[in-house]
Write a protein that holds these residues in place. Structure first.
Motif, mmCIF file in Angstrom:
data_model
loop_
_atom_site.group_PDB
_atom_site.id
_atom_site.type_symbol
_atom_site.label_atom_id
_atom_site.label_comp_id
_atom_site.label_asym_id
_atom_site.label_seq_id
_atom_site.Cartn_x
_atom_site.Cartn_y
_atom_site.Cartn_z
ATOM 1 N N LYS A 156 0.834 -1.210 0.000
ATOM 2 C CA LYS A 156 0.000 0.000 0.000
ATOM 3 C C LYS A 156 0.867 1.258 0.000
ATOM 4 N N ALA A 157 1.993 1.197 -0.711
ATOM 5 C CA ALA A 157 2.940 2.320 -0.726
ATOM 6 C C ALA A 157 3.704 2.367 -2.035
ATOM 7 N N LEU A 158 4.170 3.566 -2.362
ATOM 8 C CA LEU A 158 5.212 3.738 -3.376
ATOM 9 C C LEU A 158 6.514 3.649 -2.601
ATOM 10 N N TYR A 159 7.462 2.877 -3.110
ATOM 11 C CA TYR A 159 8.716 2.766 -2.378
ATOM 12 C C TYR A 159 9.875 2.514 -3.337
ATOM 13 N N GLY A 160 11.060 2.681 -2.796
ATOM 14 C CA GLY A 160 12.270 2.400 -3.542
ATOM 15 C C GLY A 160 13.337 1.906 -2.592
ATOM 16 N N GLU A 161 14.195 1.028 -3.091
ATOM 17 C CA GLU A 161 15.293 0.485 -2.292
ATOM 18 C C GLU A 161 16.594 1.078 -2.777
ATOM 19 N N GLY A 162 17.491 1.345 -1.836
ATOM 20 C CA GLY A 162 18.785 1.894 -2.190
ATOM 21 C C GLY A 162 19.713 1.887 -0.998
ATOM 22 N N VAL A 163 20.741 2.738 -1.092
ATOM 23 C CA VAL A 163 21.754 2.818 -0.045
ATOM 24 C C VAL A 163 21.982 4.278 0.316
ATOM 25 N N ILE A 164 22.013 4.552 1.609
ATOM 26 C CA ILE A 164 22.386 5.866 2.137
ATOM 27 C C ILE A 164 23.454 5.636 3.196
ATOM 28 N N ALA A 165 24.568 6.318 3.072
ATOM 29 C CA ALA A 165 25.674 6.210 4.035
ATOM 30 C C ALA A 165 26.064 4.756 4.289
ATOM 31 N N GLY A 166 26.080 3.959 3.227
ATOM 32 C CA GLY A 166 26.512 2.571 3.336
ATOM 33 C C GLY A 166 25.476 1.612 3.910
ATOM 34 N N GLU A 167 24.299 2.106 4.236
ATOM 35 C CA GLU A 167 23.233 1.270 4.807
ATOM 36 C C GLU A 167 22.110 1.084 3.785
ATOM 37 N N LYS A 168 21.566 -0.129 3.728
ATOM 38 C CA LYS A 168 20.422 -0.389 2.872
ATOM 39 C C LYS A 168 19.215 0.355 3.447
ATOM 40 N N VAL A 169 18.460 1.023 2.564
ATOM 41 C CA VAL A 169 17.276 1.765 2.996
ATOM 42 C C VAL A 169 16.092 1.460 2.093
ATOM 43 N N LEU A 170 14.925 1.642 2.670
ATOM 44 C CA LEU A 170 13.674 1.606 1.936
ATOM 45 C C LEU A 170 13.060 2.986 2.115
ATOM 46 N N LEU A 171 12.853 3.711 1.025
ATOM 47 C CA LEU A 171 12.171 5.009 1.071
ATOM 48 C C LEU A 171 10.701 4.756 0.745
ATOM 49 N N VAL A 172 9.799 5.200 1.629
ATOM 50 C CA VAL A 172 8.395 4.801 1.550
ATOM 51 C C VAL A 172 7.467 6.012 1.577
ATOM 52 N N LYS A 173 6.484 5.997 0.653
ATOM 53 C CA LYS A 173 5.400 6.984 0.634
ATOM 54 C C LYS A 173 4.076 6.223 0.652
ATOM 55 N N PRO A 174 3.473 6.044 1.842
ATOM 56 C CA PRO A 174 2.201 5.318 1.910
ATOM 57 C C PRO A 174 1.164 5.944 0.974
ATOM 58 N N GLN A 175 0.376 5.083 0.326
ATOM 59 C CA GLN A 175 -0.640 5.548 -0.624
ATOM 60 C C GLN A 175 -2.055 5.342 -0.095
ATOM 61 N N THR A 176 -2.183 5.220 1.208
ATOM 62 C CA THR A 176 -3.456 4.903 1.855
ATOM 63 C C THR A 176 -4.242 6.137 2.259
ATOM 64 N N TYR A 177 -3.727 7.318 2.021
ATOM 65 C CA TYR A 177 -4.196 8.576 2.596
ATOM 66 C C TYR A 177 -3.745 8.622 4.051
ATOM 67 N N MET A 178 -3.550 9.825 4.518
ATOM 68 C CA MET A 178 -2.906 10.080 5.791
ATOM 69 C C MET A 178 -3.467 9.267 6.950
ATOM 70 N N ASN A 179 -4.784 9.259 7.106
ATOM 71 C CA ASN A 179 -5.403 8.665 8.291
ATOM 72 C C ASN A 179 -5.238 7.152 8.389
ATOM 73 N N LEU A 180 -4.765 6.517 7.321
ATOM 74 C CA LEU A 180 -4.581 5.065 7.317
ATOM 75 C C LEU A 180 -3.112 4.681 7.096
ATOM 76 N N SER A 181 -2.199 5.605 7.330
ATOM 77 C CA SER A 181 -0.770 5.377 7.079
ATOM 78 C C SER A 181 -0.230 4.136 7.779
ATOM 79 N N GLY A 182 -0.780 3.805 8.931
ATOM 80 C CA GLY A 182 -0.309 2.657 9.691
ATOM 81 C C GLY A 182 -0.474 1.336 8.951
ATOM 82 N N GLN A 183 -1.476 1.247 8.088
ATOM 83 C CA GLN A 183 -1.695 0.003 7.330
ATOM 84 C C GLN A 183 -0.471 -0.325 6.477
ATOM 85 N N SER A 184 0.047 0.675 5.812
ATOM 86 C CA SER A 184 1.209 0.504 4.946
ATOM 87 C C SER A 184 2.452 0.146 5.765
ATOM 88 N N LEU A 185 2.698 0.898 6.825
ATOM 89 C CA LEU A 185 3.903 0.666 7.621
ATOM 90 C C LEU A 185 3.852 -0.691 8.327
#
Length: 185
Positions: free
Chosen positions: A43-72
């Motif tokens: 339930k999110a737009l996301y991308g995987e990559g590396v920041i400062a040598g650490e693997k990261v997931l950048l996440v933008k939940p697509q559930t609308y604000m009030n339901l952000s917890g579903q995505s996370l």
């Protein structure tokens, strides 16, 4: 792995609203670190990559604000990520426009997106970066957070988003305490 979640509302209608500063911070982090945020799952737009040598997931939940917890919650369950490796970035009406605050844990306050996350994770012990959007003087809160910034506020909010992105990078590169000391002023 770090999971960096920027809160906002999907769609053109909300693109430049106060509620979407979390999305804009994710966009800036993606640009600065050459990460494509273009996959749709959890339930999110996301991308995987590396920041400062650490693997990261950048996440933008697509559930609308009030339901952000579903995505996370879906992401936490899928990746089995520790809550201290999650950073949630969101707007805060109790902080003046252009300022940020980093915390290691805490309540949701008046923020419905954070309420959803804390309710579904059943914990509030994860780092967060709050970006000040100011407080409405006469407008209803729901109308205020879905309104655009004034011409005078735009440079302040752009700077706050840049600072929030730097803060995320500092948490990953150094640690949360370092970032809090550096950016909480």
């Amino acid at each position: 792995m770090y999971v960096i979640v920027g809160l906002g509302n999907p769609g053109r209608k909300y693109e430049n609203t106060r509620h979407n500063v979390g999305f804009h911070t994710i966009d800036l982090l993606a640009e600065r670190n050459q990460i494509k945020v273009n996959k749709l799952k959890h339930k999110a737009l996301y991308g995987e990559g590396v920041i400062a040598g650490e693997k990261v997931l950048l996440v933008k939940p697509q559930t609308y604000m009030n339901l952000s917890g579903q995505s996370l919650l879906d992401i936490v369950n899928y990746y089995k990520v520790d809550l201290n490796r999650i950073i949630v970035i969101y707007d805060d009406i109790d902080i003046k426009v252009g300022s940020i605050r980093i915390r290691e844990k805490g309540s949701a306050g008046t923020h419905n997106g954070m309420r959803s996350i804390i309710y579904l994770l059943q914990k509030d012990e994860f780092p967060r970066i709050r970006i000040g959007i100011g407080k409405p003087e006469i407008m209803e809160l729901s109308d205020f957070v879905t309104s655009n910034f004034s011409k005078e506020e735009i440079p302040l909010i752009k700077e706050a988003i840049e600072t929030a992105a730097l803060a995320v990078e500092s948490v990953i590169d150094r640690d949360l305490s370092f970032a809090m000391n550096k950016f909480n002023g």
